[in-house]
Design a protein around this motif. Structure first.
Motif, PDB file in Angstrom:
ATOM      1  N   ALA A 172      -7.050 -11.460  12.377  1.00 37.34           N
ATOM      2  CA  ALA A 172      -7.897 -10.380  11.844  1.00 37.34           C
ATOM      3  C   ALA A 172      -7.041  -9.194  11.385  1.00 37.34           C
ATOM      4  CB  ALA A 172      -8.893  -9.933  12.904  1.00 37.34           C
ATOM      5  N   SER A 173      -5.989  -8.876  12.142  1.00 37.66           N
ATOM      6  CA  SER A 173      -5.136  -7.735  11.780  1.00 37.66           C
ATOM      7  C   SER A 173      -4.373  -8.010  10.494  1.00 37.66           C
ATOM      8  CB  SER A 173      -4.143  -7.437  12.901  1.00 37.66           C
ATOM      9  OG  SER A 173      -4.842  -7.155  14.068  1.00 37.66           O
ATOM     10  N   LEU A 174      -3.848  -9.236  10.359  1.00 35.67           N
ATOM     11  CA  LEU A 174      -3.121  -9.590   9.132  1.00 35.67           C
ATOM     12  C   LEU A 174      -4.067  -9.561   7.932  1.00 35.67           C
ATOM     13  CD1 LEU A 174      -0.798 -12.445  10.448  1.00 35.67           C
ATOM     14  CD2 LEU A 174      -0.190 -10.078   9.960  1.00 35.67           C
ATOM     15  N   ALA A 175      -5.319 -10.027   8.164  1.00 33.63           N
ATOM     16  CA  ALA A 175      -6.319  -9.975   7.090  1.00 33.63           C
ATOM     17  C   ALA A 175      -6.613  -8.517   6.723  1.00 33.63           C
ATOM     18  CB  ALA A 175      -7.599 -10.689   7.539  1.00 33.63           C
ATOM     19  N   ALA A 176      -6.654  -7.645   7.735  1.00 34.53           N
ATOM     20  CA  ALA A 176      -6.919  -6.227   7.478  1.00 34.53           C
ATOM     21  C   ALA A 176      -5.785  -5.598   6.662  1.00 34.53           C
ATOM     22  CB  ALA A 176      -7.106  -5.482   8.796  1.00 34.53           C
ATOM     23  N   VAL A 177      -4.540  -5.965   6.980  1.00 30.13           N
ATOM     24  CA  VAL A 177      -3.390  -5.456   6.214  1.00 30.13           C
ATOM     25  C   VAL A 177      -3.535  -5.871   4.748  1.00 30.13           C
ATOM     26  CG1 VAL A 177      -0.886  -5.662   5.854  1.00 30.13           C
ATOM     27  CG2 VAL A 177      -1.792  -5.427   8.171  1.00 30.13           C
ATOM     28  N   TRP A 178      -3.869  -7.149   4.550  1.00 23.50           N
ATOM     29  CA  TRP A 178      -4.030  -7.673   3.179  1.00 23.50           C
ATOM     30  C   TRP A 178      -5.147  -6.921   2.464  1.00 23.50           C
ATOM     31  CZ3 TRP A 178      -7.997  -9.718   0.383  1.00 23.50           C
ATOM     32  CH2 TRP A 178      -7.648 -10.304  -0.847  1.00 23.50           C
ATOM     33  N   TYR A 179      -6.286  -6.723   3.169  1.00 29.21           N
ATOM     34  CA  TYR A 179      -7.465  -6.095   2.561  1.00 29.21           C
ATOM     35  C   TYR A 179      -7.163  -4.642   2.157  1.00 29.21           C
ATOM     36  CZ  TYR A 179     -12.295  -4.640   1.895  1.00 29.21           C
ATOM     37  OH  TYR A 179     -13.462  -4.156   1.352  1.00 29.21           O
ATOM     38  N   VAL A 180      -6.509  -3.906   3.041  1.00 32.01           N
ATOM     39  CA  VAL A 180      -6.195  -2.495   2.728  1.00 32.01           C
ATOM     40  C   VAL A 180      -5.215  -2.441   1.551  1.00 32.01           C
ATOM     41  CG1 VAL A 180      -5.112  -0.373   3.583  1.00 32.01           C
ATOM     42  CG2 VAL A 180      -6.625  -1.677   5.072  1.00 32.01           C
ATOM     43  N   ARG A 181      -4.193  -3.302   1.593  1.00 30.78           N
ATOM     44  CA  ARG A 181      -3.152  -3.272   0.552  1.00 30.78           C
ATOM     45  C   ARG A 181      -3.701  -3.688  -0.817  1.00 30.78           C
ATOM     46  NH1 ARG A 181       1.392  -6.914   2.216  1.00 30.78           N
ATOM     47  NH2 ARG A 181       1.995  -5.268   3.657  1.00 30.78           N
ATOM     48  N   ASN A 182      -4.547  -4.731  -0.832  1.00 33.12           N
ATOM     49  CA  ASN A 182      -4.979  -5.304  -2.115  1.00 33.12           C
ATOM     50  C   ASN A 182      -6.357  -4.877  -2.584  1.00 33.12           C
ATOM     51  OD1 ASN A 182      -2.660  -7.113  -2.668  1.00 33.12           O
ATOM     52  ND2 ASN A 182      -3.274  -7.925  -0.688  1.00 33.12           N
ATOM     53  N   ARG A 183      -7.179  -4.338  -1.693  1.00 31.65           N
ATOM     54  CA  ARG A 183      -8.539  -3.971  -2.097  1.00 31.65           C
ATOM     55  C   ARG A 183      -8.784  -2.463  -1.996  1.00 31.65           C
ATOM     56  NH1 ARG A 183      -8.567  -8.022  -4.306  1.00 31.65           N
ATOM     57  NH2 ARG A 183      -9.801  -9.908  -4.010  1.00 31.65           N
ATOM     58  N   ILE A 184      -8.512  -1.889  -0.819  1.00 27.97           N
ATOM     59  CA  ILE A 184      -8.881  -0.474  -0.626  1.00 27.97           C
ATOM     60  C   ILE A 184      -7.941   0.459  -1.400  1.00 27.97           C
ATOM     61  CG2 ILE A 184      -9.113   1.396   1.059  1.00 27.97           C
ATOM     62  CD1 ILE A 184     -10.225  -0.562   3.015  1.00 27.97           C
ATOM     63  N   LEU A 185      -6.627   0.268  -1.239  1.00 27.85           N
ATOM     64  CA  LEU A 185      -5.687   1.188  -1.899  1.00 27.85           C
ATOM     65  C   LEU A 185      -5.804   1.149  -3.429  1.00 27.85           C
ATOM     66  CD1 LEU A 185      -2.455   1.069   0.299  1.00 27.85           C
ATOM     67  CD2 LEU A 185      -4.329   2.712   0.320  1.00 27.85           C
ATOM     68  N   PRO A 186      -5.823  -0.037  -4.063  1.00 30.75           N
ATOM     69  CA  PRO A 186      -5.972  -0.048  -5.534  1.00 30.75           C
ATOM     70  C   PRO A 186      -7.284   0.578  -5.982  1.00 30.75           C
ATOM     71  CG  PRO A 186      -5.250  -2.183  -4.752  1.00 30.75           C
ATOM     72  CD  PRO A 186      -5.604  -1.389  -3.536  1.00 30.75           C
ATOM     73  N   ALA A 187      -8.364   0.369  -5.217  1.00 29.03           N
ATOM     74  CA  ALA A 187      -9.670   0.916  -5.595  1.00 29.03           C
ATOM     75  C   ALA A 187      -9.642   2.437  -5.604  1.00 29.03           C
ATOM     76  CB  ALA A 187     -10.733   0.424  -4.620  1.00 29.03           C
ATOM     77  N   HIS A 188      -8.837   3.030  -4.723  1.00 30.85           N
ATOM     78  CA  HIS A 188      -8.772   4.492  -4.687  1.00 30.85           C
ATOM     79  C   HIS A 188      -7.784   5.052  -5.683  1.00 30.85           C
ATOM     80  CE1 HIS A 188     -11.654   5.146  -1.625  1.00 30.85           C
ATOM     81  NE2 HIS A 188     -11.092   4.216  -0.861  1.00 30.85           N
ATOM     82  N   PHE A 189      -6.905   4.204  -6.163  1.00 33.32           N
ATOM     83  CA  PHE A 189      -5.957   4.653  -7.184  1.00 33.32           C
ATOM     84  C   PHE A 189      -6.611   4.714  -8.552  1.00 33.32           C
ATOM     85  CE2 PHE A 189      -2.214   3.933  -4.446  1.00 33.32           C
ATOM     86  CZ  PHE A 189      -1.569   5.110  -4.756  1.00 33.32           C
ATOM     87  N   ARG A 190      -7.496   3.710  -8.827  1.00 33.90           N
ATOM     88  CA  ARG A 190      -8.077   3.577 -10.173  1.00 33.90           C
ATOM     89  C   ARG A 190      -8.809   4.830 -10.666  1.00 33.90           C
ATOM     90  NH1 ARG A 190     -10.388  -1.553  -8.904  1.00 33.90           N
ATOM     91  NH2 ARG A 190      -8.540  -2.794  -8.654  1.00 33.90           N
ATOM     92  N   PRO A 191      -9.760   5.393  -9.849  1.00 31.72           N
ATOM     93  CA  PRO A 191     -10.474   6.575 -10.337  1.00 31.72           C
ATOM     94  C   PRO A 191      -9.528   7.745 -10.621  1.00 31.72           C
ATOM     95  CG  PRO A 191     -11.505   5.706  -8.364  1.00 31.72           C
ATOM     96  CD  PRO A 191     -10.235   4.952  -8.555  1.00 31.72           C
ATOM     97  N   THR A 192      -8.494   7.881  -9.750  1.00 32.13           N
ATOM     98  CA  THR A 192      -7.546   8.974  -9.940  1.00 32.13           C
ATOM     99  C   THR A 192      -6.820   8.808 -11.272  1.00 32.13           C
ATOM    100  OG1 THR A 192      -7.168   8.696  -7.592  1.00 32.13           O
ATOM    101  CG2 THR A 192      -5.750  10.260  -8.729  1.00 32.13           C
ATOM    102  N   MET A 193      -6.391   7.551 -11.544  1.00 33.13           N
ATOM    103  CA  MET A 193      -5.679   7.293 -12.798  1.00 33.13           C
ATOM    104  C   MET A 193      -6.605   7.516 -13.988  1.00 33.13           C
ATOM    105  SD  MET A 193      -3.487   3.956 -11.764  1.00 33.13           S
ATOM    106  CE  MET A 193      -2.831   3.676 -13.382  1.00 33.13           C
ATOM    107  N   ALA A 194      -7.883   7.077 -13.838  1.00 30.16           N
ATOM    108  CA  ALA A 194      -8.835   7.241 -14.926  1.00 30.16           C
ATOM    109  C   ALA A 194      -9.063   8.725 -15.202  1.00 30.16           C
ATOM    110  CB  ALA A 194     -10.156   6.579 -14.557  1.00 30.16           C
TER     111      ALA A 194
END
Lengths: 256, 70
Positions: free
Chosen positions: A229-251
């Protein structure tokens, strides 16, 4: 088996905390006065030993095992999750990793702003900063030693695990005479967080009346579940949450 | 009074820290599973229910902590 189980989390947690304490001690000792700094370290170690001895023994002797496991297990789940969440965020790149070299430089700069070292006698600034540094970092270790030691009825091995780690860090620190920046602190915190959460779930569960399907062997299964579960959480934060928060800022930047 | 407040603040920081949802969530998880056991739920299955709830609490902690503060 029980001996290693009680000693290992205390050993790993102690390595992390004592590496952090060593950074403070080195910064104070190098910039001010070694004698007062080391006296501060000794005083903090005595206080920590007394805390573990008094509280550990009192808890083991006074609390019924079911209550002990519920309370201690509950605390371990809370504490373990705190360590684990931070370790997941650091591993995913959402939180800065502990940089001992940078902390060392900050501590040295802070020490240079203090009043000059007295020509003779005790330097109370060195003593106080070293005492506070070791005590605060060591309190987390004391908490883990008392809770793990008491629940597994292995207070001695848990304390021994912490002491061996402390001595090891001290020897390496004295030999290299600089902060131990290469110790994989986040990896160790990840491991400790996993262990605390696993044992916390197991013991707290027993405390509220759970009968674990495979008895003590369930610990291995719980640990495996939390690792995945922890490794899945690392993957999820790195690939889903962080990029999602970068996109609006870049836009927003592109729009402006 | 000042020392008492500092003592309380130290323990709050030590146990709750900057993630109160983990503190509250873990307690809620244990109370919830205890209640379920009291209602006659199988004590073996309750263990896996506790594991799932702890995972949910941890997941909540990760998600709230990884989102930028507004």
């Amino acid at each position: 088996m029980n001996l290693a189980l009680a000693a290992l989390p205390a050993f790993l947690a102690s390595i992390v905390e004592f590496v952090e304490a060593l950074t403070i001690v080195l910064a104070v000792g190098v910039t001010r006065q070694w004698r007062s700094t080391l006296l501060g370290v000794v005083a903090a170690v005595i206080v920590l030993s007394l805390l573990v001895g008094v509280f550990g023994t009192a808890i083991v002797l006074l609390l019924p095992i079911a209550v002990l496991r519920l309370v201690v297990g509950g605390f371990l789940v809370i504490y373990g999750l705190q360590w684990l969440v931070k370790a997941i965020l650091r591993a995913a790149g959402a939180k800065a990793k502990h940089d001992e070299a940078a902390i060392y430089q900050r501590e040295i700069a802070a020490m240079r702003d203090e009043a000059p070292v007295p020509a003779s006698g005790m330097d109370w600034i060195s003593f106080t900063v070293a005492f506070k540094g070791v005590l605060l970092e060591g309190l987390e270790v004391a908490f883990i030693v008392v809770t793990f030691g008491a629940s597994a009825n292995q207070l001695g091995p848990a304390a021994l695990g912490a002491t061996v780690a402390g001595v090891l860090v001290l020897i390496v620190g004295a030999a290299v005479h600089r902060p131990l920046a290469n110790v994989p602190e986040n990896g160790l915190k990840f491991a400790v967080g996993l262990m605390l959460t696993t044992f916390g779930t197991f013991w707290a569960g027993e405390g509220i009346g759970i009968v674990w399907t495979w008895s003590d062997a369930t610990l291995v299964i719980l640990l495996a579940i939390y690792v995945v579960a922890s490794l899945a959480a690392v993957w999820y934060v790195r690939n889903r949450i962080l990029p999602a928060h970068f996109r609006p800022t870049m836009a927003a930047t592109l729009d402006s | 009074m000042r020392y008492l407040r500092a003592f309380g603040a130290f323990w709050y920081d030590f146990l709750v820290g900057d993630r109160p949802e983990l503190f509250v969530g873990a307690i809620v998880a244990l109370v919830l599973v205890w209640l379920v056991i009291q209602l006659g739920f199988d004590t073996g299955a309750a263990g896996w229910l506790l594991t799932v709830v702890v995972l949910l609490v941890g997941g909540l902690g990760v998600i709230t902590a990884s989102r930028p503060k507004r």
